[in-house]
Scaffold this motif. Structure first.
Motif, PDB file in Angstrom:
ATOM      1  N   TYR A 109       1.260  -1.219   0.467  1.00 58.10           N
ATOM      2  CA  TYR A 109       0.322  -0.245  -0.197  1.00 58.10           C
ATOM      3  C   TYR A 109       0.918   1.141  -0.284  1.00 58.10           C
ATOM      4  O   TYR A 109       2.006   0.965  -0.180  1.00 58.10           O
ATOM      5  N   THR A 110       0.502   2.347   0.576  1.00 52.89           N
ATOM      6  CA  THR A 110       1.396   3.293   0.641  1.00 52.89           C
ATOM      7  C   THR A 110       2.715   3.489   1.523  1.00 52.89           C
ATOM      8  O   THR A 110       2.164   3.045   2.919  1.00 52.89           O
ATOM      9  N   ARG A 162      -5.696  11.219 -10.774  1.00 50.95           N
ATOM     10  CA  ARG A 162      -5.609  11.159  -9.180  1.00 50.95           C
ATOM     11  C   ARG A 162      -4.586  10.558  -8.548  1.00 50.95           C
ATOM     12  O   ARG A 162      -5.425  10.386  -7.196  1.00 50.95           O
ATOM     13  N   LEU A 164      -3.032   8.672  -5.492  1.00 46.96           N
ATOM     14  CA  LEU A 164      -2.260   9.787  -4.551  1.00 46.96           C
ATOM     15  C   LEU A 164      -2.036  11.196  -4.563  1.00 46.96           C
ATOM     16  O   LEU A 164      -2.575  12.231  -5.522  1.00 46.96           O
ATOM     17  N   LYS A 180      -5.882  -1.714  -2.502  1.00 47.26           N
ATOM     18  CA  LYS A 180      -6.875  -0.986  -2.007  1.00 47.26           C
ATOM     19  C   LYS A 180      -7.374  -1.892  -1.324  1.00 47.26           C
ATOM     20  O   LYS A 180      -8.294  -2.702  -0.220  1.00 47.26           O
ATOM     21  N   GLU A 252     -12.240   5.956  -6.011  1.00 46.17           N
ATOM     22  CA  GLU A 252     -11.310   6.173  -5.584  1.00 46.17           C
ATOM     23  C   GLU A 252      -9.988   6.776  -6.609  1.00 46.17           C
ATOM     24  O   GLU A 252      -9.893   6.343  -7.825  1.00 46.17           O
ATOM     25  N   ASP A 253      -9.061   7.416  -6.406  1.00 47.62           N
ATOM     26  CA  ASP A 253      -8.639   8.555  -7.066  1.00 47.62           C
ATOM     27  C   ASP A 253      -8.961   9.198  -8.616  1.00 47.62           C
ATOM     28  O   ASP A 253      -8.296   9.191  -9.026  1.00 47.62           O
ATOM     29  N   ASP A 275     -13.596   7.478  -1.067  1.00 46.27           N
ATOM     30  CA  ASP A 275     -12.465   6.958  -0.265  1.00 46.27           C
ATOM     31  C   ASP A 275     -11.967   8.479   0.213  1.00 46.27           C
ATOM     32  O   ASP A 275     -11.241   8.342   1.031  1.00 46.27           O
ATOM     33  N   ASP A 276     -11.353   9.344  -1.129  1.00 47.91           N
ATOM     34  CA  ASP A 276     -10.687  10.571  -1.231  1.00 47.91           C
ATOM     35  C   ASP A 276     -11.137  11.516  -0.540  1.00 47.91           C
ATOM     36  O   ASP A 276     -10.541  12.322   0.061  1.00 47.91           O
ATOM     37  N   ASN A 416      -0.014  12.455   0.092  1.00 45.68           N
ATOM     38  CA  ASN A 416       0.774  11.341  -0.291  1.00 45.68           C
ATOM     39  C   ASN A 416       1.343  10.826  -1.803  1.00 45.68           C
ATOM     40  O   ASN A 416       0.729  11.707  -2.238  1.00 45.68           O
ATOM     41  N   ASN A 460      -4.044   7.561   7.978  1.00 42.60           N
ATOM     42  CA  ASN A 460      -4.076   7.486   6.776  1.00 42.60           C
ATOM     43  C   ASN A 460      -5.998   6.502   6.286  1.00 42.60           C
ATOM     44  O   ASN A 460      -5.774   5.809   7.345  1.00 42.60           O
ATOM     45  N   ASN A 461      -6.855   6.656   5.002  1.00 43.09           N
ATOM     46  CA  ASN A 461      -7.698   6.110   5.534  1.00 43.09           C
ATOM     47  C   ASN A 461      -7.800   4.163   5.168  1.00 43.09           C
ATOM     48  O   ASN A 461      -8.567   3.899   5.199  1.00 43.09           O
TER      49      ASN A 461
HETATM   50  O1  LIG Z   1      -4.215   5.766  -0.965  1.00 42.53           O
HETATM   51  C1  LIG Z   1      -3.772   6.225   0.143  1.00 42.53           C
HETATM   52  O2  LIG Z   1      -2.876   6.150   0.890  1.00 42.53           O
HETATM   53  C2  LIG Z   1      -4.324   7.572   0.936  1.00 42.53           C
HETATM   54  C3  LIG Z   1      -5.640   7.805  -0.310  1.00 42.53           C
HETATM   55  O3  LIG Z   1      -6.977   7.053  -1.230  1.00 42.53           O
HETATM   56  C4  LIG Z   1      -4.811   8.571  -1.009  1.00 42.53           C
HETATM   57  O4  LIG Z   1      -4.054   9.693  -0.651  1.00 42.53           O
HETATM   58  O5  LIG Z   1      -5.580   8.846  -2.492  1.00 42.53           O
END
Ligand SMILES: O=C([O-])CC(=O)C(=O)O
Ligand SMILES: [Mg+2]
Length: 598
Positions: A109-110, A162, A164, A180, A252-253, A275-276, A416, A460-461
């Motif tokens: 993950y991140t 987009r 991160l 995720k 997401e993103d 989520d963001d 991030n 972090n989410n």
């Molecule tokens: O993925 C991650 O760490 C947190 C998140 O959703 C992002 O930054 O888009």
């Protein structure tokens, strides 16, 4: 995949009819147990000879895998090893993660997943999830039907615009939904076959990628406007037509204008969340709630200044407003305490550009100001929140100002991955005489200040979305209103102990994250029944027990009854794995195809 479904329908220690046999059993990551197949299983499944003679227990295999990952120096190679493991032996992958969550979360993950996305063309091997392109418009349902699993409960999808804080990575963004969803299973025990990652390929505006020979997506600019909207609309409909109306659809993103717009458009029509916007908001509000225990100031007594006025900033700000209203403030008074600063400066209604529509709740009737440091001087925030994706934007002098105006300044550097964070943890401590209350979106190493060590937390989410998803899926909730994320924030904040706060951490340690997810799921589920969102009836009497009974089993199943035994292996003393490996394992990385793309 038919055989997988049979298997998943009958989990536990049950004999499965029509079990796939022979080499296909080993090739299926969901059935494979490597050397852990017992002799009886090997005989019955036609595996004898296809495996080395010795047996290894699951625990031994976890040890071997751990040692193998750890010998790689580069995080990207560790990531590649783990992806390969997931593709060959899914239960081993998840049990390895389970036992080493603090160590491997930053890999799958991140921040490492961000690097993996940037190199996706190079590391792309075996497809995971679905790629649906704008050229499939009109046929999206047919594409989704190609997915071999029927029992999909959650879809995480991105259009890669987009990723991160890395910007538009187009089809390379697929690493994110995959990562995720790995957390759905690793942190909340959601069964992997119920999860589907999807990349919506509508092109990319990233010129470098358009010219990159390795690029795997459509090689043209992003399709926008009506055609794009119709495509997303068709996609949403196709998902629920295929998998049912309560399928969880996680955005997401997506880039800011689309993220906010789609959330508004779909929030009350589908079982969906962003989520963001909402996941990030929830984790940050939880951090703010924990911070109140240090600063002794209620949420409604703080002044917030955001650097960045995008989806994350607005999501956090809106949820903070809800939380302040919970403390008794009016909506207007709550909004008045929140200031934002974007590329054009302070969100002032008097500036020539005006206030962007997505952030209009937070425009202020004030003199325009384009210097962020001056803004800190004027607004005198108690709390600085970075959602700008500008690494180092909280300069030492800005941090010093925060220290000057506040006994315990709150500094959240949320962008991030790590190099996009507005400041490092160390810089925040160094420039506030160690008095700051700090949190970041990506992990930072421990901070040393004035002879003391601080272990700041990662806001972090990942603390939020897996638990919310489990609660939603287990109750088959039909919608996910904002208050669900306030419930999740409160639950997370309750997990923070005095001992965490003492070492500068606003979140529970990562090793508790599974427990946190289960509690969030349980509270979300209770709320889903209270607000008539749930559709699973009757309501379970013991929610935690009910949730636990649905979790993915990490332990290998026994496929077959016992037949006959080989004589015992001679009892020779065997070295521990670490001992045995220590001599032969150098830190040479094997995955070297990165060459000059490093
Ligand atoms: O993925 C991650 O760490 C947190 C998140 O959703 C992002 O930054 O888009
Ligand atoms: Mg995200």
């Amino acid at each position: 995949m038919q055989q997988c479904r049979n298997f998943h329908e009958v989990t536990g220690n049950v004999i499965v009819p029509n079990m796939v046999r022979g080499i296909d059993h080993l090739k299926d990551p969901r059935l494979n147990k490597g050397l852990a197949f017992t002799l009886e299983e090997r005989q019955a499944l036609g595996l004898q000879g296809l495996l080395a003679t010795n047996f290894k227990t699951q625990e031994q295999q976890i040890d071997i895998a751990r040692i193998s990952v750890d010998r790689y120096k580069s995080d990207l190679n560790k990531y590649l090893y783990l992806v390969e493991l997931q593709d060959t032996n899914e239960r081993l992958f998840f049990s390895l993660l389970d036992q080493n969550i603090e160590k491997y979360l930053p890999i799958v993950y991140t921040p490492t997943v961000g690097l993996a996305c940037q190199r996706f063309g190079l590391i792309y091997r075996r497809a995971r999830g679905l790629f649906i392109s704008i050229n499939d418009k009109g046929y999206v349902y047919n594409i989704i039907r190609n997915w071999p699993e029927h029992d999909v409960r959650a879809i995480v999808f991105t259009d890669g615009e987009r990723i991160l804080g890395l910007g538009d990575l187009g089809a390379y963004g697929m690493g994110i939904p995959v990562g995720k969803l790995s957390l759905y299973t690793a942190l909340a025990g959601i069964k992997p076959h119920q999860c589907l990652p999807i990349l919506l390929d509508v092109g990319t505006d990233n010129e470098t990628l358009l010219e990159d020979p390795l690029y795997i997506g459509l090689r043209h600019k992003r399709v926008r406007g009506e055609k794009y909207d119709e495509f997303v609309d068709e996609f949403m409909k196709a998902c629920i037509t295929r998998f049912g109306p309560n399928t969880l659809l996680q955005f997401e993103d997506f880039a800011l204008p689309n993220a906010g717009r789609f959330l508004k458009k779909y929030q009350e029509k589908y079982c969906t969340f962003n989520d963001d916007i909402q996941g990030t908001a929830s984790v940050v509000v939880a951090g703010l709630m924990a911070a109140t225990r240090i600063t002794k100031k209620k949420l409604s007594e703080n002044i917030y200044l955001y650097l960045g006025a995008g989806s994350a900033a607005n999501g956090i700000a809106n949820l903070t407003v809800l939380a302040m209203m919970d403390e008794g403030l009016s909506e207007k008074d709550a909004r008045d305490r929140i200031f934002m600063f974007d590329v054009d400066g302070l969100l002032s209604t008097r500036r020539s550009q005006g206030v962007p529509k997505h952030a209009e709740n937070f425009g202020k009737d004030m003199e325009p100001e384009t210097d962020f440091e001056r803004c800190v001087e004027i607004v005198k925030p108690t709390c600085l929140i970075g959602c700008s994706t500008i690494g180092g934007a909280f300069t030492p002098s800005i941090l010093k100002l925060m220290g000057k105006h506040n006994q315990r300044p709150i500094i959240f550097a949320l962008s991030n991955p790590t190099n996009k964070a507005e400041c490092t943890a160390q810089a925040a401590y160094d420039n506030t005489e160690g008095r700051c209350v700090f949190s970041s979106g990506s992990p930072f190493p421990p901070v040393s200040y004035d002879g003391k060590e601080y272990h700041t937390g990662q806001g972090n989410n990942s603390y939020i979305f897996p638990g919310v998803a489990l609660g939603v899926i287990a109750t088959s909730a039909h919608h996910i209103p904002d208050y669900i994320f306030l419930t999740a924030a409160k639950t997370l904040a309750e997990f923070v102990h005095e001992s965490d706060l003492k070492i500068g951490r606003l979140y529970p340690p990562l090793k508790q994250i599974k427990e946190v997810s289960l509690s969030i799921a349980s509270e979300v589920a209770e709320m889903a029944y209270k607000k008539d969102l749930a559709t699973v009836y009757p309501k379970p009497k013991d929610m935690q027990l009910y949730l636990k009974s649905h979790l993915y089993q990490l332990k290998y199943p026994d496929y077959l009854p016992k037949f006959y035994k080989y004589p015992d292996m001679p009892n020779i003393k065997v070295k521990s794995f670490d001992e045995a490996y220590s001599g032969i394992m150098t830190s040479t990385d094997i995955h070297r195809p990165l060459g000059k793309h490093k």
